[in-house]
Design a protein around this motif. Sequence first.
Motif, PDB file in Angstrom:
ATOM      1  N   ILE A 100      84.500  66.969 115.626  1.00  0.00           N
ATOM      2  CA  ILE A 100      85.521  66.213 116.266  1.00  0.00           C
ATOM      3  C   ILE A 100      86.547  66.043 115.332  1.00  0.00           C
ATOM      4  O   ILE A 100      87.597  66.360 115.540  1.00  0.00           O
ATOM      5  N   LYS A 101      86.306  65.535 114.151  1.00  0.00           N
ATOM      6  CA  LYS A 101      87.366  65.370 113.201  1.00  0.00           C
ATOM      7  C   LYS A 101      88.183  66.721 112.790  1.00  0.00           C
ATOM      8  O   LYS A 101      89.167  66.743 112.661  1.00  0.00           O
ATOM      9  N   VAL A 102      87.229  67.496 112.469  1.00  0.00           N
ATOM     10  CA  VAL A 102      88.015  68.770 111.783  1.00  0.00           C
ATOM     11  C   VAL A 102      88.642  69.633 113.115  1.00  0.00           C
ATOM     12  O   VAL A 102      89.742  70.114 112.734  1.00  0.00           O
ATOM     13  N   LEU A 103      87.796  69.697 113.997  1.00  0.00           N
ATOM     14  CA  LEU A 103      88.488  70.496 114.984  1.00  0.00           C
ATOM     15  C   LEU A 103      89.588  69.844 116.111  1.00  0.00           C
ATOM     16  O   LEU A 103      90.461  70.476 116.478  1.00  0.00           O
ATOM     17  N   MET A 104      89.250  68.667 116.237  1.00  0.00           N
ATOM     18  CA  MET A 104      90.112  68.074 117.176  1.00  0.00           C
ATOM     19  C   MET A 104      91.220  66.915 116.834  1.00  0.00           C
ATOM     20  O   MET A 104      92.173  66.895 117.584  1.00  0.00           O
ATOM     21  N   LEU A 105      90.980  65.989 115.691  1.00  0.00           N
ATOM     22  CA  LEU A 105      91.808  64.935 115.507  1.00  0.00           C
ATOM     23  C   LEU A 105      93.245  65.488 115.231  1.00  0.00           C
ATOM     24  O   LEU A 105      94.250  65.179 115.931  1.00  0.00           O
ATOM     25  N   TRP A 130      81.820  73.496 112.886  1.00  0.00           N
ATOM     26  CA  TRP A 130      81.651  73.670 114.084  1.00  0.00           C
ATOM     27  C   TRP A 130      80.008  74.341 114.050  1.00  0.00           C
ATOM     28  O   TRP A 130      79.247  73.886 114.807  1.00  0.00           O
ATOM     29  N   GLY A 131      79.853  75.151 113.212  1.00  0.00           N
ATOM     30  CA  GLY A 131      78.449  75.575 112.965  1.00  0.00           C
ATOM     31  C   GLY A 131      77.296  74.538 112.964  1.00  0.00           C
ATOM     32  O   GLY A 131      76.477  74.670 113.730  1.00  0.00           O
ATOM     33  N   LYS A 132      77.574  73.717 112.159  1.00  0.00           N
ATOM     34  CA  LYS A 132      76.560  72.561 111.765  1.00  0.00           C
ATOM     35  C   LYS A 132      76.265  71.728 113.188  1.00  0.00           C
ATOM     36  O   LYS A 132      75.233  71.317 113.491  1.00  0.00           O
ATOM     37  N   ALA A 133      77.541  71.415 113.863  1.00  0.00           N
ATOM     38  CA  ALA A 133      77.423  70.797 115.059  1.00  0.00           C
ATOM     39  C   ALA A 133      76.649  71.423 116.168  1.00  0.00           C
ATOM     40  O   ALA A 133      75.773  71.115 116.926  1.00  0.00           O
ATOM     41  N   PHE A 168      77.741  55.346 119.949  1.00  0.00           N
ATOM     42  CA  PHE A 168      78.198  56.044 119.244  1.00  0.00           C
ATOM     43  C   PHE A 168      79.077  57.212 119.990  1.00  0.00           C
ATOM     44  O   PHE A 168      80.122  57.636 119.706  1.00  0.00           O
ATOM     45  N   ARG A 169      78.569  57.442 121.219  1.00  0.00           N
ATOM     46  CA  ARG A 169      79.030  58.188 122.158  1.00  0.00           C
ATOM     47  C   ARG A 169      80.529  57.916 122.501  1.00  0.00           C
ATOM     48  O   ARG A 169      81.391  58.549 122.701  1.00  0.00           O
ATOM     49  N   GLU A 170      80.480  56.735 122.782  1.00  0.00           N
ATOM     50  CA  GLU A 170      81.860  56.208 123.146  1.00  0.00           C
ATOM     51  C   GLU A 170      82.699  56.409 122.159  1.00  0.00           C
ATOM     52  O   GLU A 170      84.117  56.662 122.314  1.00  0.00           O
ATOM     53  N   TYR A 171      82.331  56.149 120.574  1.00  0.00           N
ATOM     54  CA  TYR A 171      83.196  56.411 119.711  1.00  0.00           C
ATOM     55  C   TYR A 171      83.449  58.009 119.629  1.00  0.00           C
ATOM     56  O   TYR A 171      84.785  58.516 119.464  1.00  0.00           O
ATOM     57  N   MET A 172      82.777  58.695 119.884  1.00  0.00           N
ATOM     58  CA  MET A 172      82.942  60.253 119.619  1.00  0.00           C
ATOM     59  C   MET A 172      83.934  60.738 120.595  1.00  0.00           C
ATOM     60  O   MET A 172      84.621  61.827 120.296  1.00  0.00           O
TER      61      MET A 172
END
Lengths: 354, 354
Positions: free
Chosen positions: A102-107, A149-152, B10-14
């Motif tokens: 989420i940090k890398v792809l979305m923020l 992405w791959g790890k997630a 945690f989901r709320e945060y994500m």
Amino acid sequence: MTAEATLTRFREYMVGPSRFITLLSCFELGLVDALRDSGPQTAQQLADVAGVTPDAVQQLLHLMVKDDFVTYDEAAETYTLGGLADIAGADLNRVLSISTMIKVLMLRQGYYMTESVRAGKPVGLKEFYGFDGNVYDAATVHAELRESWGKAMDTYTAHIDPWFFENVEIPEGARVLDLAGNTGLGAILTHKLKGSPGLHVTTFDLPKKEQDALRNFREHGIEDRCGFIGGDVFQGVPSGFTVVMIKHFLDMFDKNEVFAILKGVNSAVEIGSLVHILVPVYPENVKDSYGVDFFPAFFLGCAMGKGGPQKLSTYRTWLADCGFEVTNAIAQNPADMPPDSWAAQAILSARKVR
Amino acid sequence: MTAEATLTRFREYMVGPSRFITLLSCFELGLVDALRDSGPQTAQQLADVAGVTPDAVQQLLHLMVKDDFVTYDEAAETYTLGGLADIAGADLNRVLSISTMIKVLMLRQGYYMTESVRAGKPVGLKEFYGFDGNVYDAATVHAELRESWGKAMDTYTAHIDPWFFENVEIPEGARVLDLAGNTGLGAILTHKLKGSPGLHVTTFDLPKKEQDALRNFREHGIEDRCGFIGGDVFQGVPSGFTVVMIKHFLDMFDKNEVFAILKGVNSAVEIGSLVHILVPVYPENVKDSYGVDFFPAFFLGCAMGKGGPQKLSTYRTWLADCGFEVTNAIAQNPADMPPDSWAAQAILSARKVR
């Protein structure tokens, strides 16, 4: 909803990004590991481990204390793990790998959400990586995207794909086409989990995937029972197959493109042929899930500039509209999924009837 | 807290970042305005207004429907405003201006939160604007930062500063120093709201602010009752004042710097002189507020790379440690604040006793 309730809800939205980055930073700085590895720690002790100021440690951990992830002893002025102490390692790895994705792809890309929706492509990839295309293609050339992405995704596909194969019919000796099958993993799993005498699986994807796919087949010793056809699903689907698998693919597209895919498959196979779809779905009652909290921003803002999951009933209707009769449609039971999940995957199996 | 509860949290945060960008994009694309200006609208009608696909409209509005901001009529396939219909224009302007500030100042910079904490400065400003310094200085040269920050802050200071002046003692004929007074707004408000015969207010800030401050004094016709002293609070505080105001400033710094400021003020004034502080505070029980959900990420990750508010009791202690006796300490009553607020401001008044 009263104006007060709406504004209160608005606040939840407004603190969403700050909550997320504070939580993730506590992990990235090693504060959580330090608390797991030692007894109660002062802000100064944690600061020494993380190489930051004790003031920053106090500020960051306020939120962890507020939400019971960490506990604080006012008298001793020490921190210990709270709720985080009881999370199994596999669970923590999952939520952290997804958080990093989420940090890398979305923020950062989220800044360009509106522009991406207007353009129909993820503008942030152009801004941050100079890449013109979708995130899946960008990931093939940018290691940071590929790794996060791959790890997630690995944590998901590890249990989703076996669930898919448990629940679909691959008749003995079938000739299977894995649509958008990437570098052959679906073909390999088909042989491993649904193997039968005469079974043959062909991976269909862009020509540039061919060499990797063929190497994967050889490495698994199944090169004589697998094949690769290079092409573009929107240009035409190859014929001669009795089963077509469409996994992790339809959610990338808008309705007209999903129809183009399904009609392309329909015209390429004989009456009675099977199609098996694996796709995340929204629940019938949109209030029942967290999927809509995540997917629209992911697909529209960060991955594709379009697309997104549909309800299971919508996919059923679309299959019928494209000449298929649905024979099985099941979604994951939320009760069987980790509590941090926001996406139920579904399997739709159908037979060409016209 | 059970592991299940922790993972659910945690989901709320994500989903925090994705929720935020989806909501804001619905406004930016004009979907909310279109719903306010017309009767029930189909996805296609809204798509035509926004210049996007109906598929994207459906995806984006799922979340608005889920959270009752917007309602959806399944039979007619039309959207109307839900909870958003009842929000007053001023309230909506406030939450939207703050949301835009969060988008511009925090979303992208959040990617560098951990690096910023380690560096003690906002790394994102360097990455995205090539600026080496804090966000307040960056805003003086980058219009995007200035506009988004200024608009959000205007909605706060418009009612916070009058509340401050209602609650502090400025004796008749006092000689007032407005510490870090920027371009003179505090001085102007002091004359306007606490004017008295002989009152004189001096703005103290970096020398580069002098010309703008003097022009502001002239435009308000108070140039004979105001002055400007250029300097750096950490290099020394000018003497000769009976009241020192410290507004919107202490929360930018770590403890050692707050002490340097308070001790600098203490050494510059006579026994009995007054200091009036305006600063956001965390509640005594950290679980009672949303402040810790926002401020650590804002100050550490985006604005300063350090700093953040403290509890009112902490500021009391620090003032006492620096030679002041607190005579009044009040915080805003959350019940009097808009439901979307996360920050209670506080006023601390103190007198030099040693």
